[in-house]
Design an enzyme around this catalytic site. Structure first.
Site, PDB file in Angstrom:
ATOM      1  CG  HIS A   1      -0.123   3.560  -2.025  1.00 14.97           C
ATOM      2  ND1 HIS A   1      -0.333   4.043  -3.588  1.00 14.97           N
ATOM      3  CD2 HIS A   1      -1.085   2.479  -2.033  1.00 14.97           C
ATOM      4  CE1 HIS A   1      -0.746   3.017  -4.105  1.00 14.97           C
ATOM      5  NE2 HIS A   1      -1.406   2.226  -3.353  1.00 14.97           N
TER       6      HIS A   1
ATOM      7  CE  LYS B   1      17.684 -15.617 -15.497  1.00 18.90           C
ATOM      8  NZ  LYS B   1      18.600 -15.206 -16.479  1.00 18.90           N
TER       9      LYS B   1
ATOM     10  NE  ARG C   1       1.491  -1.592  -4.462  1.00 16.27           N
ATOM     11  CZ  ARG C   1       0.015  -1.638  -4.230  1.00 16.27           C
ATOM     12  NH1 ARG C   1      -0.377  -2.923  -3.879  1.00 16.27           N
ATOM     13  NH2 ARG C   1      -0.721  -0.488  -4.166  1.00 16.27           N
TER      14      ARG C   1
ATOM     15  NE  ARG D   1      -7.739  -2.157  -4.759  1.00 13.24           N
ATOM     16  CZ  ARG D   1      -8.572  -3.187  -4.446  1.00 13.24           C
ATOM     17  NH1 ARG D   1      -9.617  -3.329  -5.084  1.00 13.24           N
ATOM     18  NH2 ARG D   1      -8.034  -4.388  -4.059  1.00 13.24           N
ATOM     19  CB  THR D   2      -1.845   0.149  -7.461  1.00 12.76           C
ATOM     20  OG1 THR D   2      -2.610   0.541  -6.128  1.00 12.76           O
ATOM     21  CG2 THR D   2      -0.663   1.358  -7.570  1.00 12.76           C
TER      22      THR D   2
HETATM   23  N1  ASP Z   1      -3.997  -1.172  -1.405  1.00 15.12           N
HETATM   24  C1  ASP Z   1      -3.492  -0.312  -0.420  1.00 15.12           C
HETATM   25  C2  ASP Z   1      -1.904  -0.572  -0.377  1.00 15.12           C
HETATM   26  O1  ASP Z   1      -1.459  -1.388  -0.989  1.00 15.12           O
HETATM   27  C3  ASP Z   1      -4.101  -0.665   0.947  1.00 15.12           C
HETATM   28  C4  ASP Z   1      -4.204  -2.034   1.482  1.00 15.12           C
HETATM   29  O2  ASP Z   1      -3.618  -2.991   0.700  1.00 15.12           O
HETATM   30  O3  ASP Z   1      -4.552  -2.091   2.635  1.00 15.12           O
HETATM   31  O4  ASP Z   1      -1.182   0.183   0.614  1.00 15.12           O
HETATM   32  N1   CP Z   2      -5.709   0.846  -3.160  1.00 16.30           N
HETATM   33  C1   CP Z   2      -4.784  -0.235  -3.573  1.00 16.30           C
HETATM   34  O1   CP Z   2      -3.344   0.181  -3.596  1.00 16.30           O
HETATM   35  O2   CP Z   2      -5.096  -1.301  -4.041  1.00 16.30           O
HETATM   36  P1   CP Z   2      -4.031  -2.647  -4.520  1.00 16.30           P
HETATM   37  O3   CP Z   2      -3.399  -2.998  -3.512  1.00 16.30           O
HETATM   38  O4   CP Z   2      -5.091  -3.629  -4.988  1.00 16.30           O
HETATM   39  O5   CP Z   2      -3.217  -1.976  -5.680  1.00 16.30           O
END
Ligand code: ASP
Ligand code: CP
Length: 353
Positions: free
Chosen positions: A172, A114, A135, A84-85
């Site tokens: 987050h 590397k 991330r 999603r993110t």
């Molecule tokens: N997608 C969210 C996160 O990356 C929640 C999860 O992974 O459970 O923190």
């Molecule tokens: N809610 C969220 O961060 O989803 P992803 O980990 O899939 O990005």
């Protein structure tokens, strides 16, 4: 874990103390977005007003939307899994007419393969893009990115802002921004609500950011119920933060103590990847399972949120199907809102609105 890996974690965490994220204070332009602590209520109101405009413009297929960020570039640096993110940031930038760059085979096969370190990887992206979305599994990684970008920006032509898409088990922030937007949108909140967060409150970074954001909003007459096994209690720093902001908090291990009075349920996945020992995860992974039968015991107008992805904390695939059809389940609206809020955020950081 190797000595080198332990050392790099320590080095990254020290940036939490070395770098102080700038307050938004009514001006998003050029700011790194790495913690919800940068926001005050008026910043959130401004962001949410633009988010609603974005939603409207997307709905109406507004052709001018693609002019907003025409020629602007976002770099996607995901050192940790995401659906999603990553996709919503990319979709957000593209819907506004901007473009996205990333290492062709993912960051793991960039020069990170590397042995290039985080600071240099961020600086490389910083030389090409207007915005970096990052991330990373280590707490402090987005602070480290911001620290080095500030120094880089003094020496290059195009300044770059970093936005955190998840900072280890820390924060987050953009997830919390979209979560609060959803609560405000659907429950006219977060004032006058009982909001119950359930599951992994220790490692759940979305929980840390959302709880702090509710405090920063200054929610009136709102109670936060925090439901978890004792070993996955919310960190004291987050608890202290929200209590200092005047929010009433009730901690419990028993969901049924609070379910009947809850207006917003925020269900979470146990963060398996953060556990040092598999046995510790297995010992508590079945503790809280949301099923149709559980949801039926809540108020008729409750909303069920989840940051997703979901695993068996929402029962079986059959349970998922039944829950998904229940109008009280709003996690798909929540997920879609992520794109509108991220459109607004990037447009504001780029000074495009
Ligand atoms: N997608 C969210 C996160 O990356 C929640 C999860 O992974 O459970 O923190
Ligand atoms: N809610 C969220 O961060 O989803 P992803 O980990 O899939 O990005």
């Amino acid at each position: 874990m190797t000595d080198n890996a332990t050392m790099s974690i320590r080095q990254t965490e020290q940036f939490l103390h070395l770098y102080k994220p700038p307050a938004i204070d009514g001006n998003f332009k050029g700011k790194h977005i790495i913690s919800v602590e940068q926001f005050h209520r008026q910043d959130l109101e401004a962001l949410y007003a633009v988010s609603k405009t974005m939603r409207q413009r997307v709905m109406e297929h507004d052709r001018d939307l693609v002019r907003l960020c025409e020629g602007r570039l976002m770099a996607s640096l995901f050192f940790e899994a995401s659906t999603r993110t990553d996709m919503s940031f990319q979709a957000a930038m593209r819907r506004m007419g901007g473009s996205v760059v990333s290492a062709s085979n993912g960051v793991q096969f960039s020069s990170v393969y590397k042995g290039e370190n985080l600071a240099d990887t961020v600086r490389a992206a910083g030389c090409y893009a207007d915005i970096i979305v990052i991330r990373h599994p280590q707490i402090g990684s987005s602070y480290e990115a911001a620290y080095y970008l500030d120094r880089l920006n003094e020496r290059i032509t195009i300044p770059t802002a970093v936005i955190s898409g998840g900072d280890g088990a820390g924060e987050h922030p953009t997830q919390a921004l979209l979560d609060l937007f959803t609560i405000a949108d659907l429950k006219n909140g977060p004032d006058n609500l009982t909001i119950t967060l359930v599951g992994d409150l220790l490692y759940g970074r979305t929980v840390h950011s959302l709880v702090k954001l509710i405090g920063l909003w200054g929610a009136q007459n709102t109670t936060l119920c925090l439901v978890s096994p004792p070993s996955l209690r919310i960190p004291d720093t987050v608890l202290d933060f929200v209590q200092k902001h005047g929010i009433t908090v009730h901690e419990t291990t028993d969901l049924y103590e609070v379910l009947h009075q809850t207006d917003v349920i925020y269900w979470t996945r146990i963060q398996e990847e953060r556990f040092a020992r598999k046995a510790d995860y297995e010992a508590i992974s079945d503790n809280f399972i949301m099923t149709p039968a559980v949801l039926n015991q809540a108020k008729r107008d409750v909303i069920l949120m989840h940051p997703l992805p979901r695993k068996h904390e929402m029962g079986t695939p059959h349970d998922h199907d039944i829950l998904d059809q229940n109008p009280r389940s709003v996690y798909f609206q929540q997920m879609e809102n992520g794109m509108f809020v991220r459109m607004a955020l990037m447009a504001m950081v780029l000074g495009a609105v």
